[in-house]
Design a protein around this motif. Sequence first.
Motif, mmCIF file in Angstrom:
data_model
loop_
_atom_site.group_PDB
_atom_site.id
_atom_site.type_symbol
_atom_site.label_atom_id
_atom_site.label_comp_id
_atom_site.label_asym_id
_atom_site.label_seq_id
_atom_site.Cartn_x
_atom_site.Cartn_y
_atom_site.Cartn_z
ATOM 1 N N PHE B 163 41.944 39.118 30.716
ATOM 2 C CA PHE B 163 43.103 39.800 29.654
ATOM 3 C C PHE B 163 44.090 40.334 30.162
ATOM 4 O O PHE B 163 45.273 40.081 29.621
ATOM 5 C CB PHE B 163 42.361 40.971 28.778
ATOM 6 N N GLY B 164 44.163 40.819 31.458
ATOM 7 C CA GLY B 164 45.581 41.180 32.107
ATOM 8 C C GLY B 164 46.332 39.752 32.221
ATOM 9 O O GLY B 164 47.441 40.091 31.994
ATOM 10 N N ALA B 165 45.728 38.502 32.741
ATOM 11 C CA ALA B 165 46.508 37.746 32.740
ATOM 12 C C ALA B 165 47.181 37.035 31.431
ATOM 13 O O ALA B 165 48.291 36.770 31.392
ATOM 14 C CB ALA B 165 45.677 36.562 33.466
ATOM 15 N N LEU B 166 46.253 37.076 30.511
ATOM 16 C CA LEU B 166 46.635 36.645 29.025
ATOM 17 C C LEU B 166 48.092 37.502 28.719
ATOM 18 O O LEU B 166 48.952 37.091 28.219
ATOM 19 C CB LEU B 166 45.551 36.664 28.201
ATOM 20 N N ALA B 167 47.715 38.908 28.771
ATOM 21 C CA ALA B 167 48.537 39.987 28.384
ATOM 22 C C ALA B 167 50.042 39.813 29.034
ATOM 23 O O ALA B 167 51.106 39.716 28.581
ATOM 24 C CB ALA B 167 48.237 41.469 28.490
ATOM 25 N N SER B 168 49.919 39.303 30.443
ATOM 26 C CA SER B 168 51.054 39.129 31.151
ATOM 27 C C SER B 168 51.872 37.939 30.831
ATOM 28 O O SER B 168 53.102 37.917 30.635
ATOM 29 C CB SER B 168 50.956 39.300 32.770
ATOM 30 N N ILE B 169 51.098 37.029 30.441
ATOM 31 C CA ILE B 169 51.836 35.666 29.808
ATOM 32 C C ILE B 169 52.581 36.184 28.708
ATOM 33 O O ILE B 169 53.776 35.630 28.261
ATOM 34 C CB ILE B 169 50.949 34.582 29.838
ATOM 35 N N TRP B 170 51.793 36.804 27.634
ATOM 36 C CA TRP B 170 52.431 37.187 26.521
ATOM 37 C C TRP B 170 53.708 38.174 26.784
ATOM 38 O O TRP B 170 54.581 37.965 26.198
ATOM 39 C CB TRP B 170 51.396 38.019 25.628
ATOM 40 N N PHE B 171 53.722 39.090 27.638
ATOM 41 C CA PHE B 171 54.645 40.001 28.288
ATOM 42 C C PHE B 171 55.825 39.033 28.572
ATOM 43 O O PHE B 171 56.824 39.188 28.418
ATOM 44 C CB PHE B 171 54.368 40.753 29.384
ATOM 45 N N MET B 172 55.684 38.043 29.341
ATOM 46 C CA MET B 172 56.667 37.026 29.750
ATOM 47 C C MET B 172 57.605 36.641 28.430
ATOM 48 O O MET B 172 58.584 36.326 28.531
ATOM 49 C CB MET B 172 56.165 35.857 30.464
ATOM 50 N N SER B 173 56.986 36.284 27.470
ATOM 51 C CA SER B 173 57.417 35.773 26.221
ATOM 52 C C SER B 173 58.420 36.659 25.601
ATOM 53 O O SER B 173 59.208 35.857 24.765
ATOM 54 C CB SER B 173 56.371 35.359 25.281
ATOM 55 N N PHE B 174 58.330 37.864 25.958
ATOM 56 C CA PHE B 174 59.528 38.435 25.325
ATOM 57 C C PHE B 174 60.968 38.019 26.002
ATOM 58 O O PHE B 174 62.016 38.307 25.389
ATOM 59 C CB PHE B 174 59.117 40.094 25.821
ATOM 60 N N GLY B 175 60.832 37.720 27.328
ATOM 61 C CA GLY B 175 62.101 37.312 27.898
ATOM 62 C C GLY B 175 62.850 36.148 27.200
ATOM 63 O O GLY B 175 63.936 35.761 27.162
ATOM 64 N N HIS B 176 61.743 35.179 26.922
ATOM 65 C CA HIS B 176 62.044 33.905 26.551
ATOM 66 C C HIS B 176 61.134 33.196 25.627
ATOM 67 O O HIS B 176 60.168 33.025 26.186
ATOM 68 C CB HIS B 176 62.355 33.280 27.784
ATOM 69 N N SER B 177 61.464 32.894 24.537
ATOM 70 C CA SER B 177 60.596 32.549 23.355
ATOM 71 C C SER B 177 59.755 31.285 23.826
ATOM 72 O O SER B 177 60.126 30.467 24.654
ATOM 73 C CB SER B 177 61.175 32.058 22.280
ATOM 74 N N TRP B 178 58.166 31.223 23.711
ATOM 75 C CA TRP B 178 57.438 30.436 24.265
ATOM 76 C C TRP B 178 57.972 28.932 23.982
ATOM 77 O O TRP B 178 57.699 28.212 24.668
ATOM 78 C CB TRP B 178 56.020 30.594 23.768
ATOM 79 N N ASP B 179 58.287 28.707 22.769
ATOM 80 C CA ASP B 179 58.905 27.347 22.308
ATOM 81 C C ASP B 179 59.832 27.184 23.182
ATOM 82 O O ASP B 179 59.936 25.635 23.189
ATOM 83 C CB ASP B 179 59.281 27.503 20.800
ATOM 84 N N ASP B 180 60.610 27.654 23.970
ATOM 85 C CA ASP B 180 61.652 27.268 24.667
ATOM 86 C C ASP B 180 61.297 26.844 26.201
ATOM 87 O O ASP B 180 62.264 26.585 27.014
ATOM 88 C CB ASP B 180 63.026 27.840 24.709
#
Lengths: 269, 393
Positions: B163-180
């Motif tokens: 869950f930490g891993a999934l959360a940190s990937i989610w956290f990453m998406s704040f910086g730069h939208s997933w779609d890009d």
Amino acid sequence: MNELTNQQPVPSDARVFNDATQLATNVEPMIELRGVYKRYGSFEALKNIDVTVGKQEVVVVIGPSGSGKSTLIRCINRLEVHDEGTIVVDGIELSDDVKKILQVRRNTNMVFQSFNLYPHLTVLDNITLSPRLVRKQSRKVAEAKAMELLERVKIPDQALKYPGQLSGGQQQRVAIARSLAMEPNVILFDEPTSALDPEMISEVLEVMTDLARSGMTMIVVTHEMGFARQVADRVVFMDSGEIVEVGDPEHFFTTPDEPRAQAFLSQIL
Amino acid sequence: MMIWLRKNLFRSVGDSLVTVIAGSLSLYVLFRIVRFVAVTGRWQVVETNLALLVNGAWPTDEIGRLSATIVLLGFLGGVASAVAGLVTSDVDSEPPTLFQKALDLAIRLWPLALIVGLVLLLSTTTGPLLLTVGVVGAVTVGRLLGGLLPGRVRPVVIVVALFGALASIWFMSFGHSWDDWGGILVNFFLAAISISLCFPIGVILALGRRSEFPILRMLSTVFIELFRGVPLIALLLMAKNTLGFFVPQEFTPGAAVRAIVVFVLFTSAYVAEIVRGGLQSVPKGQIEAARANGLTPIPTTFRIVLPQALRNVIPALVGQFISLFKDTTLAGVALGFLDLLEGGQAITQQAEFRGQGLVIETLAFVGLLFWAGSYTMSRESQRLESKLGVGSR
């Protein structure tokens, strides 16, 4: 092993049976089967089975293969579902009631021909799994008890190995220890030595003899006639799904009453 | 040596002929490959566009967030692998020496090391080097810390790490939208998220298909047969084009979520069938023993049957995951990500130079990256298999 022939857990003067499938009057029943039938389609695997096993009694079931011996003991812990009749184990009648089935399975245990140890768990974990999950024992308590049992079956040094690393005889002794860990009132043995190499049979039979002497109620399906003769309180002879003869081992092995039993014994002895 | 040659390559006239012809052909191919790699290949295209291939158009001022996430993932991975190692460690063998450990690691991870080395060699900034050092350090620290944890907490630790891993990937998406997102990064993350989600779902479906409850069994069967019967690319295109018909505009998820949902649906159907095969491979006696020993159905399934079933299907399961990893390129094709493959294609079509037409070089590099990932997964699965095989019959 000779002194075992003199072993008499029930006073000999009490063993006067009117009907050998029934118990002497002063013995409390542990398992009672009344009019039990088991059918696979039109084939009748068990026909009108009537037998009672008393507390601390050792009953050996023998008979040709396909005679329903295994089916009989598998009905007692509901691995097979009987179609007719009643089975009462330690005061609990077996029905579709899941709670009762679980209760019976907690009071009984089974040792299989092919051991059926859990290959992905260590010997210690094999033994402690059910006590921990079912009896809610702590790991520490369960492991201490398991080590005690491994001492009893004479393989304490194998505790951390996996079943695949043990010989057949050792595996079967672990299986017996696993059964004992649940502190059952009855242990059912389904041809416990049939899958073993000859040199390993005696080590397993020894453990079973000790167990019988300690007062455990046992039903043993086996082809080991020496064991039956020396350890059994009664011998049940089955053929084509019926109980043909029940009797005291000395009498059964020397002068069986039924012709079918005579034929069977003359073939194997 | 001579005897070996005679025995294996020149046993008869026919043998010798085959050896000579096949030998010269392979030597020629090898020569062409070496010449392409060392002489004629114009690797500048990879060098110039390295950042694009690795992380797409990730904004420079958010690169810190990206690096932090990757280091954190390395740490969590280290902890998880150490804890998982506790489960399977062989009691009999002696602890390996430092040299043995290093050798073992080198043999296990050389494809990854090769890729990382190549990227470091090609990159002109110090960022990647620092990141590599950071990740290696994080994994080491994670492993050491994980090794100190008592064995009892391992299921909790593994779930927390996941869950930490999934959360940190989610956290990453704040910086730069997933779609890009782009480059190998998007392939890696799509695969990682999809694998961690489709595995539990697949197991549940497999159990459902064998359940005693008819409705559960029917639902699982319908789900599995439905998603297994449709091509993945068709599902991805449907996710892109037809979702809008069913879901109002403001609720439609972004491309990354759509891709992940499709991958999870599709792969979990396959995982379910693989796991079902594994469940069937567990002997009936195991269930009987558990029942006779007083266990109820749920512990029987999760303590006795599933562990054995999953061990038996590790090769097929990892095969499916490798397939998923490579299939993430389809998300690039269908949903317009500039992932490793699409990004690579785009490079070669740039109007001004910087790599126009250098398709072979780019594809070779893209292929190498995918191969390194897939091969490592395959090797690690074999290792896991033999480690878990300690207790097998």
